[in-house]
Each structure stands twice: as structure tokens, then as C-alpha cells.
Scaffold this motif. Structure first.
Motif, PDB file in Angstrom:
ATOM      1  N   ASP A  23     -11.914  54.882 134.771  1.00  0.00           N
ATOM      2  CA  ASP A  23     -11.276  56.097 134.265  1.00  0.00           C
ATOM      3  C   ASP A  23     -10.558  56.900 135.348  1.00  0.00           C
ATOM      4  N   PHE A  24     -10.543  56.415 136.598  1.00  0.00           N
ATOM      5  CA  PHE A  24      -9.864  57.123 137.686  1.00  0.00           C
ATOM      6  C   PHE A  24      -8.353  56.932 137.562  1.00  0.00           C
ATOM      7  N   SER A  25      -7.589  57.935 137.980  1.00  0.00           N
ATOM      8  CA  SER A  25      -6.135  57.810 137.972  1.00  0.00           C
ATOM      9  C   SER A  25      -5.694  56.847 139.077  1.00  0.00           C
ATOM     10  N   LYS A  26      -4.457  56.384 138.970  1.00  0.00           N
ATOM     11  CA  LYS A  26      -3.902  55.491 139.989  1.00  0.00           C
ATOM     12  C   LYS A  26      -3.902  56.173 141.359  1.00  0.00           C
ATOM     13  N   HIS A  27      -3.523  57.445 141.398  1.00  0.00           N
ATOM     14  CA  HIS A  27      -3.490  58.199 142.655  1.00  0.00           C
ATOM     15  C   HIS A  27      -4.884  58.300 143.276  1.00  0.00           C
ATOM     16  N   LYS A  29      -7.414  56.273 142.857  1.00  0.00           N
ATOM     17  CA  LYS A  29      -7.796  54.938 143.349  1.00  0.00           C
ATOM     18  C   LYS A  29      -7.127  54.638 144.686  1.00  0.00           C
ATOM     19  N   THR A  88     -16.418  60.166 135.658  1.00  0.00           N
ATOM     20  CA  THR A  88     -15.856  61.277 136.426  1.00  0.00           C
ATOM     21  C   THR A  88     -16.438  61.266 137.832  1.00  0.00           C
ATOM     22  N   ASP A 131     -10.443  65.381 141.086  1.00  0.00           N
ATOM     23  CA  ASP A 131      -9.355  64.884 140.245  1.00  0.00           C
ATOM     24  C   ASP A 131      -8.098  64.818 141.101  1.00  0.00           C
ATOM     25  N   ASP A 132      -6.958  64.608 140.476  1.00  0.00           N
ATOM     26  CA  ASP A 132      -5.706  64.470 141.232  1.00  0.00           C
ATOM     27  C   ASP A 132      -5.307  65.742 141.977  1.00  0.00           C
TER      28      ASP A 132
END
Length: 163
Positions: A23-27, A29, A88, A131-132
């Protein structure tokens, strides 16, 4: 409670993302992978609670002599603690500390500097949501204090990389 002896205690950033990062964003990761050049993720019995240690497990003098005065105390620094809950990612205000490990001071600074009102309390751990908007702050600060990998270590790795 039955203890899980099959849990892998030390994992790479890539393994961390594979195991927890669905569920992590590309950024997020990409930034976590940057830690992988210097850090490994270690865990105890709690599979979802991981400490960041230097990939070479360097130990430093902790400033206190032992009881008999002959040996100096040496500890391995811990650069942060990540917690994953229901997909999360969180950053903890405390890391593993004992006779072998010490938390680096930047951990408290990072935790206090996080502008997240989403706080998770799990057992004795308090952690703020990543988060991002704040992952860059955390990763940049960890990389600022975590030493680069030594040329000797890079030479060993080069032997195992296909050319």
C-alpha cells in the motif's frame, strides 16, 4: 503465546517493501530503497516493528568504561524504528536500546519534527504516520547521520554482483 522462530530477523529495504509495501506509494518505496544502500532492517519477535542499523553493524565507544576498567563499552547505533500497521508506515520515537545497541540522537529530532497528528500507540511504542508529505524529511535525516558504506564492504559486494 507461541514464539515464531521462522521469522527472518534481518531484511533488506527491498525485502521490507516486498513484505509490507503493497500500500506504499511509489515515492515512498523509492525513498525507502535509498536506505538500503546503508541500512538493514532488523526485528525481534514483533514482525511489523523494525529497527534501522548500519549494513556493516559498526560499533562505537559509548563513553563508559566497564566495571573493571579494562574494556570499553561498545554499542551499535540504531538510526530509527519503523512500524507497519494495516499497510500504513509509522516512525517511532524510540528505538531498540540495551547493552549492545544505542539510539542515535537524531531519532528524537526526527520524531519531534514530524508534522503528523496520526499517532499509533502499539504496546510500549508511540509512532507517527509517514506518507509522501514527510518521508523525505525522515529519510534525508537518517542518511545525514548514517555513515556511508566502507570501500572494503563495497569490494566484498562487487564479488557477488554479476558483471
Amino acid at each position: 503465546m507461541k514464539k515464531n522462530h521462522r521469522i527472518k530477523r534481518t531484511i533488506s529495504a527491498k525485502q521490507f517493501i516486498t513484505e509490507f509495501g503493497e500500500d506504499f506509494s511509489k515515492h515512498m518505496k523509492q525513498r525507502l530503497l535509498e536506505l538500503g544502500t546503508r541500512c538493514v532492517f532488523t526485528r525481534g519477535d514483533e514482525k511489523y516493528l523494525l529497527d534501522l542499523k548500519h549494513i556493516e553493524h559498526i560499533k562505537y565507544d559509548c563513553g563508559n568504561d566497564s566495571q573493571d576498567g579494562k574494556e570499553k563499552c561498545q554499542k551499535e547505533p540504531v538510526y530509527g524504528q519503523l512500524l507497519v500497521n494495516e499497510g500504513t508506515l509509522y516512525f517511532s520515537g524510540k528505538c531498540l536500546e540495551n547493552s549492545s545497541y544505542m539510539q542515535v540522537p537524531v531519532v528524537n529530532e526526527i520524531y519531534d519534527g514530524l508534522n503528523s497528528n496520526d499517532i499509533l500507540t502499539e504496546k510500549d511504542v508511540q509512532a507517527k504516520k509517514l506518507d509522501d508529505t514527510n518521508i523525505d524529511y525522515v529519510i534525508d535525516n537518517i542518511l545525514e547521520v548514517c555513515p556511508k558504506v566502507s570501500p572494503e564492504h563495497l569490494a566484498i559486494l562487487a564479488k557477488y554482483i554479476d558483471k
